[in-house]
Write a protein that holds these residues in place. Structure first.
Motif, short mmCIF file in Angstrom:
data_model
loop_
_atom_site.label_atom_id
_atom_site.label_comp_id
_atom_site.label_asym_id
_atom_site.label_seq_id
_atom_site.Cartn_x
_atom_site.Cartn_y
_atom_site.Cartn_z
N HIS A 149 -2.79 -1.05 3.85
CA HIS A 149 -2.82 -1.77 2.57
C HIS A 149 -3.21 -0.83 1.44
N TRP A 150 -4.18 0.01 1.69
CA TRP A 150 -4.62 1.00 0.70
C TRP A 150 -3.47 1.93 0.32
N ALA A 151 -2.77 2.45 1.34
CA ALA A 151 -1.66 3.36 1.08
C ALA A 151 -0.55 2.67 0.30
N GLN A 152 -0.23 1.44 0.66
CA GLN A 152 0.83 0.73 -0.05
C GLN A 152 0.47 0.48 -1.51
N GLU A 153 -0.79 0.15 -1.76
CA GLU A 153 -1.22 -0.07 -3.15
C GLU A 153 -1.13 1.22 -3.96
N LYS A 154 -1.48 2.35 -3.35
CA LYS A 154 -1.41 3.63 -4.06
C LYS A 154 0.05 4.03 -4.29
N LEU A 155 0.91 3.76 -3.33
CA LEU A 155 2.33 4.07 -3.49
C LEU A 155 2.95 3.22 -4.60
N GLU A 223 -12.97 5.42 -3.12
CA GLU A 223 -13.81 4.41 -2.47
C GLU A 223 -13.01 3.11 -2.41
N ILE A 224 -12.69 2.68 -1.21
CA ILE A 224 -11.81 1.53 -1.01
C ILE A 224 -12.58 0.22 -1.11
N MET A 225 -13.75 0.19 -0.51
CA MET A 225 -14.59 -1.00 -0.60
C MET A 225 -16.00 -0.67 -0.14
N VAL A 226 -16.93 -1.51 -0.54
CA VAL A 226 -18.30 -1.47 -0.02
C VAL A 226 -18.46 -2.73 0.83
#
Length: 348
Positions: A149-155, A223-226
């Motif tokens: 999900h992180w990678a897709q959001e950055k892409l 930082e993706i989340m805390v």
């Protein structure tokens, strides 16, 4: 599973460890939910509460169990709940709604993106470089769907999602199932070593201080989340009057224990002639809310004040000394196990 009892997912692993899990066992005991067997790996029983049922499991699985209503309630970290919700959505096309109903203020960790030291500092620049030089972007993580999900959001942010929209989540170094896109290698730890040694382009790591990342000569690029430990439910539980009632009882008492942490009550006596000075001191230092609790006597007055030892601007030792200087006697300090202002502290 059980229509009469509130089924609670009890997290195995570090949360069950008295020295590592943020004193979850002590928290439950203070809330009035003494457990038997939990500290020894289960099966967990609630000794004096017949309407609670302990289901021992891994926090990694609780999101799925809540989704199918195998559990009513789960105690878990926000990171693992989000991981399961994303897996169901991205891999199975299933939307599951999970709601945090009470944070427990313990077990806080950071979920961060990591890269070799020679990578760009800006995460978008890192992904831009990978897109220009790779057909397959490889990421290692213990939380593969959070990583995806992180990678897709950055892409999407850099306008390259369509070029790399295909993905595959698989075990570390198994043959890639796609020719172009994002491959997420699911690992069982030592993510830093895999990034350092060229086993993947970038990684996602769970950290508290970042010291292990620095030791491996890697850098944090995002930082993706805390995440911290909380109490989670499937919102459909609220439609069950019986279980909703049990849930409110469970949450209210847990809230009381969490809110009481680091709080004490100080009882002391003051001669009546010293009361004006004492009241001025208490007021000026915000040592009561609306007014202190006062029990007047013939020659002396008994007072009690509640102090949060972590949040007050004066230390507990300083407060007791200042009380004594102002002629307080019989100064007794009592820890608080539970502090509930009213049922309105619950948000539903």
């Amino acid at each position: 599973m059980n229509n009469e009892k509130l089924v609670i997912g009890m997290p195995a692993g570090s949360l069950a460890n008295a020295s590592r899990g943020g004193n979850l066992i002590k928290l439950l005991n203070s809330a009035g939910f003494e457990t038997k067997g939990y500290e020894n790996g289960g099966p967990t029983e609630f000794k004096s509460i017949g309407y609670l049922f302990g289901w021992d499991g891994r926090p990694q699985e609780f999101g799925s169990q809540l989704g199918i209503q195998e559990l009513d309630v789960a105690i878990a970290g926000a990171d693992w709940i989000k991981e399961r919700v994303l897996e169901l959505k991205l891999e199975y096309g299933t939307d599951v709604e999970i709601e945090e109903v009470l944070p427990l203020n313990r077990g806080e960790v950071r979920i961060v993106g990591i890269a070799p030291n020679d990578a760009k500092d800006n995460v978008n620049d890192v992904f831009n470089d990978l897109c220009q030089t790779k057909e397959l972007i490889t990421i290692v993580s213990e939380m593969p769907y959070l990583a995806l999900h992180w990678a897709q959001e950055k892409l999407k942010a850099i306008g390259r999602f369509e070029d790399f929209k295909n993905f595959s989540v698989q075990k570390y170094k198994t043959p890639s199932k796609i020719d172009k896109g994002v491959v997420i290698y699911e690992t069982w730890g030592k993510t830093e070593a895999k990034v350092k040694n060229g086993g993947a382009d970038i990684g996602i790591e769970i950290t508290q201080t970042g010291s292990a990342i620095r030791n491996y000569k890697l850098k944090i690029i995002d930082e993706i989340m805390v995440s911290q430990t909380g109490v989670y439910i499937n919102p459909i539980l609220k439609k069950d009057p019986h279980k909703s009632h049990l849930l409110k009882m469970f949450l209210l008492n847990l809230y009381g224990s969490v809110d009481a942490e680091n709080k004490v009550i100080i009882f002391f006596n003051v001669s009546n002639e010293s009361m004006p000075e004492m009241e001025d001191y208490l007021r000026e230092n915000q040592l009561f809310a609306d007014e202190p609790t006062i029990n007047p006597g013939k020659t002396h007055t008994q007072l009690s004040i509640q102090v949060d030892t972590k949040r007050h601007h004066l230390s507990l030792a300083q407060i007791r000394f200042e009380l004594a200087v102002r002629n307080a006697v019989n100064i007794d300090t009592i820890p608080i196990e539970s502090s509930i202002s009213s049922i309105n502290v619950l948000e539903f």
